[in-house]
Design a protein around this motif. Sequence first.
Motif, PDB file in Angstrom:
ATOM      1  N   ASN A 139      -2.846 -10.797   5.130  1.00 23.32           N
ATOM      2  CA  ASN A 139      -3.785 -11.917   5.126  1.00 23.32           C
ATOM      3  C   ASN A 139      -3.925 -12.504   3.725  1.00 23.32           C
ATOM      4  O   ASN A 139      -4.271 -11.801   2.778  1.00 23.32           O
ATOM      5  N   ASN A 140      -3.623 -13.791   3.593  1.00 24.92           N
ATOM      6  CA  ASN A 140      -3.811 -14.538   2.345  1.00 24.92           C
ATOM      7  C   ASN A 140      -2.996 -13.993   1.187  1.00 24.92           C
ATOM      8  O   ASN A 140      -3.363 -14.185   0.021  1.00 24.92           O
ATOM      9  N   GLY A 141      -1.867 -13.345   1.461  1.00 26.34           N
ATOM     10  CA  GLY A 141      -1.084 -12.848   0.347  1.00 26.34           C
ATOM     11  C   GLY A 141       0.120 -12.040   0.773  1.00 26.34           C
ATOM     12  O   GLY A 141       0.531 -12.040   1.933  1.00 26.34           O
ATOM     13  N   MET A 142       0.699 -11.350  -0.201  1.00 26.99           N
ATOM     14  CA  MET A 142       1.882 -10.541   0.032  1.00 26.99           C
ATOM     15  C   MET A 142       1.735  -9.221  -0.721  1.00 26.99           C
ATOM     16  O   MET A 142       1.329  -9.192  -1.885  1.00 26.99           O
ATOM     17  N   LEU A 143       2.081  -8.139  -0.046  1.00 27.11           N
ATOM     18  CA  LEU A 143       2.065  -6.810  -0.636  1.00 27.11           C
ATOM     19  C   LEU A 143       3.504  -6.405  -0.918  1.00 27.11           C
ATOM     20  O   LEU A 143       4.352  -6.436  -0.027  1.00 27.11           O
ATOM     21  N   LYS A 144       3.780  -6.015  -2.184  1.00 28.76           N
ATOM     22  CA  LYS A 144       5.138  -5.687  -2.594  1.00 28.76           C
ATOM     23  C   LYS A 144       5.164  -4.298  -3.220  1.00 28.76           C
ATOM     24  O   LYS A 144       4.189  -3.848  -3.823  1.00 28.76           O
ATOM     25  N   SER A 145       6.304  -3.626  -3.087  1.00 34.45           N
ATOM     26  CA  SER A 145       6.471  -2.320  -3.723  1.00 34.45           C
ATOM     27  C   SER A 145       7.872  -2.214  -4.308  1.00 34.45           C
ATOM     28  O   SER A 145       8.825  -2.817  -3.803  1.00 34.45           O
ATOM     29  N   THR A 146       7.998  -1.445  -5.384  1.00 34.76           N
ATOM     30  CA  THR A 146       9.273  -1.225  -6.067  1.00 34.76           C
ATOM     31  C   THR A 146       9.351   0.223  -6.527  1.00 34.76           C
ATOM     32  O   THR A 146       8.385   0.752  -7.089  1.00 34.76           O
ATOM     33  N   ILE A 147      10.490   0.851  -6.271  1.00 31.40           N
ATOM     34  CA  ILE A 147      10.771   2.192  -6.775  1.00 31.40           C
ATOM     35  C   ILE A 147      12.135   2.141  -7.471  1.00 31.40           C
ATOM     36  O   ILE A 147      13.087   1.590  -6.933  1.00 31.40           O
ATOM     37  N   VAL A 148      12.199   2.704  -8.673  1.00 36.59           N
ATOM     38  CA  VAL A 148      13.464   2.780  -9.410  1.00 36.59           C
ATOM     39  C   VAL A 148      13.651   4.219  -9.895  1.00 36.59           C
ATOM     40  O   VAL A 148      12.732   4.797 -10.501  1.00 36.59           O
ATOM     41  N   TYR A 149      14.811   4.765  -9.607  1.00 44.05           N
ATOM     42  CA  TYR A 149      15.197   6.069 -10.164  1.00 44.05           C
ATOM     43  C   TYR A 149      16.521   5.880 -10.894  1.00 44.05           C
ATOM     44  O   TYR A 149      17.445   5.260 -10.382  1.00 44.05           O
ATOM     45  N   ARG A 150      16.597   6.441 -12.118  1.00 42.96           N
ATOM     46  CA  ARG A 150      17.829   6.342 -12.888  1.00 42.96           C
ATOM     47  C   ARG A 150      18.124   7.671 -13.574  1.00 42.96           C
ATOM     48  O   ARG A 150      17.236   8.277 -14.166  1.00 42.96           O
ATOM     49  N   ASN A 151      19.370   8.112 -13.469  1.00 41.80           N
ATOM     50  CA  ASN A 151      19.828   9.304 -14.173  1.00 41.80           C
ATOM     51  C   ASN A 151      21.068   8.931 -14.976  1.00 41.80           C
ATOM     52  O   ASN A 151      22.036   8.404 -14.426  1.00 41.80           O
TER      53      ASN A 151
ATOM     54  N   ASN B 164      17.227   2.165  -6.034  1.00 49.80           N
ATOM     55  CA  ASN B 164      16.133   1.199  -6.038  1.00 49.80           C
ATOM     56  C   ASN B 164      15.690   0.903  -4.613  1.00 49.80           C
ATOM     57  O   ASN B 164      16.508   0.699  -3.725  1.00 49.80           O
ATOM     58  N   PHE B 165      14.370   0.906  -4.405  1.00 47.73           N
ATOM     59  CA  PHE B 165      13.781   0.506  -3.129  1.00 47.73           C
ATOM     60  C   PHE B 165      12.806  -0.627  -3.390  1.00 47.73           C
ATOM     61  O   PHE B 165      11.987  -0.564  -4.309  1.00 47.73           O
ATOM     62  N   ASP B 166      12.905  -1.697  -2.599  1.00 48.51           N
ATOM     63  CA  ASP B 166      11.967  -2.820  -2.681  1.00 48.51           C
ATOM     64  C   ASP B 166      11.474  -3.172  -1.285  1.00 48.51           C
ATOM     65  O   ASP B 166      12.238  -3.093  -0.296  1.00 48.51           O
ATOM     66  N   SER B 167      10.223  -3.588  -1.199  1.00 50.33           N
ATOM     67  CA  SER B 167       9.680  -4.063   0.079  1.00 50.33           C
ATOM     68  C   SER B 167       8.713  -5.209  -0.175  1.00 50.33           C
ATOM     69  O   SER B 167       8.093  -5.297  -1.244  1.00 50.33           O
ATOM     70  N   GLU B 168       8.604  -6.085   0.809  1.00 48.00           N
ATOM     71  CA  GLU B 168       7.645  -7.187   0.784  1.00 48.00           C
ATOM     72  C   GLU B 168       7.033  -7.325   2.168  1.00 48.00           C
ATOM     73  O   GLU B 168       7.750  -7.323   3.180  1.00 48.00           O
ATOM     74  N   HIS B 169       5.699  -7.430   2.225  1.00 44.62           N
ATOM     75  CA  HIS B 169       4.981  -7.517   3.499  1.00 44.62           C
ATOM     76  C   HIS B 169       3.964  -8.643   3.421  1.00 44.62           C
ATOM     77  O   HIS B 169       3.137  -8.671   2.495  1.00 44.62           O
ATOM     78  N   PHE B 170       4.029  -9.569   4.363  1.00 44.77           N
ATOM     79  CA  PHE B 170       3.021 -10.611   4.446  1.00 44.77           C
ATOM     80  C   PHE B 170       1.746 -10.013   5.026  1.00 44.77           C
ATOM     81  O   PHE B 170       1.758  -9.372   6.084  1.00 44.77           O
TER      82      PHE B 170
END
Length: 602
Positions: free
Chosen positions: A222-234, A214-220
């Motif tokens: 202008n006027n908000g937050m940009l987030k990303s999520t990656i999930v790999y499962r085997n 799992n990879f997660d990121s959060e970036h502030f």
Amino acid sequence: MSLKNTLLKLILIFSTVISTFSAKAELEITIPVQWLYPTGLSTSTVNVDTVWPKNNSNSFVIGDVLNTNSSITSIRSGGKGQQTSVFTRGTNSNHTLFLINGSPITDHSTTNGLFDAGIDPVEYSIGIDVYKGSQSTFFGSGAIGGAVNINTAPTVTDEATLTHGSNNTKGINVNKGWWNNSSSYSIKATQDESDGYSVVKGGDKDGYFYQTLNFDSEHFVNNGMLKSTIVYRNSETELDGSGVDDADYTSDAKFYFYQMRYEGNNWNWVADYGVHDRQYVNGAEIDDYNSDNKHTVVSYTDAVGSVDYTIGTDLQFYSAQFENRGSYNSSVDKKAENYATFINADWEYNKFVINGGVRRDWNTLHDPVSTYRLGSSYKLNDIMTLVAGTSTGYKAPTLYEMYGADNFGYTGNPDLKEEKAVTYEIGIKTYTQDKWYTFESKSMFFTTEITDQINYSNSTYTNDTDGKTKINGWDFSSRTQVDNSSLKIGLMYVSAQDSTNTQMTRRPWWQANIGLDHQINDKLNIWYDWQYYGKHRDIHPTTYTTVDREYQHFTNVGADYLVDDNLLIKASIENVTNLDFERPYGYKQPERTFSISLKYLF
């Protein structure tokens, strides 16, 4: 007077009283699905619980985690790694929608839409929200009985955990995060494997091998937050049939999920892509199942006077392909598109809250569907709050149910209609706290009616138009904290009757769980967990007749010992009394097992 009519009258009276009041909601909390509803009040009249991958236990598969909530009946066909069905409040095992950060992760290649909760470790989750009752106004198709939302976020600790247990179980989990003034990132990796045991007495062992990344990121921004999520499962597992040993039956299930979301002051959007890739090998027979789902939402949140609202559009493009090769041949290859618009709103005045929403779905393969929800709450005093609501849900027929075929004469039914449901509930929430103790509880009476339920007969699927599936029940949960001890109690009674007024299988009349934690000192914590699964009806593994089954219960215990600021030792024993039982009928459950783990913070 029926329970449904009583609840409906109370809801309408309650909502009418509240509608004379108005004021803007000021509650500021972190909203798990920010693009879906405007304020924290949006879920104040929705029955939502949060469960966590249990800190005391060493099992993090989502089906096991959900078993800690008494409104969920999670049934695993054998040991860890085997198929696990989830029944929410007595509805069917394909009536609970699973999501990650609010986005559906449905496997459209399954024949009836069931989500297998036995192959998804969720160590990466920061908390799992259980939405009870019909929730399609929030989430769309599939949420007839409820929805399970797996929340993710960057880790706040760097840690590594090693685990060893019965049946040669071995596991490793590593979490690593990075932070600066405007961003945070993390990677969470897990591997878990075991020789397992035989579901059939005297048979070969059925092991499993799990890997998740799992990879997660959060970036502030202008006027908000940009987030990303990656999930790999085997997930690789060895399987057996019902009551039959099968030495060369295996499965390999992979899941890929990519999500990007923006959370702003007004505008919000999410885009995600999910892929399920499953293969089953039984001797010379090889079955492949593949599906993908492209999903995006754009929404806008604002206020008109005293009403906060979120309006948005939800798009999904999905497909499924599968082929069974061997003595049994079955296949499907189909695509579909779904377009939806929705609005959710909150309204508060002093002790009153009212909120609701509507949604309209258009699908390229079936008729449009409209859903709605309406909820009200009134704060009776500083401790008790009265809550009442009604909500609707639907489940679209699967691609296989509509267009599949096999070599034994099955053909799909392209004229299938959607299953539809309406839920009514009313209850009391309590919360009180002083310097000695904290007590909170929730007691809810509910009823759900399902129409046009999809059933299999005469080599095809049809809608049941002769009657309604009626589910009535009561669920209760509480937490009491006194000094260094915590007691959690969960109870549920459910009467789940099909259209012939017959209690449906694998729905116990009563189920319960009780958990007790006690912090002995700064170093040592001990815990106790008891689960009860009441009398129920099940299917005989060889005759396939419906039979009555007795209650089952078992106990788990464990301890956590903090060696120093960086090292934690955890140990547990599950099924302490070594109960020999089958659930479902024909699938042997684990005997007494132990587990020990070392967690190091770095």
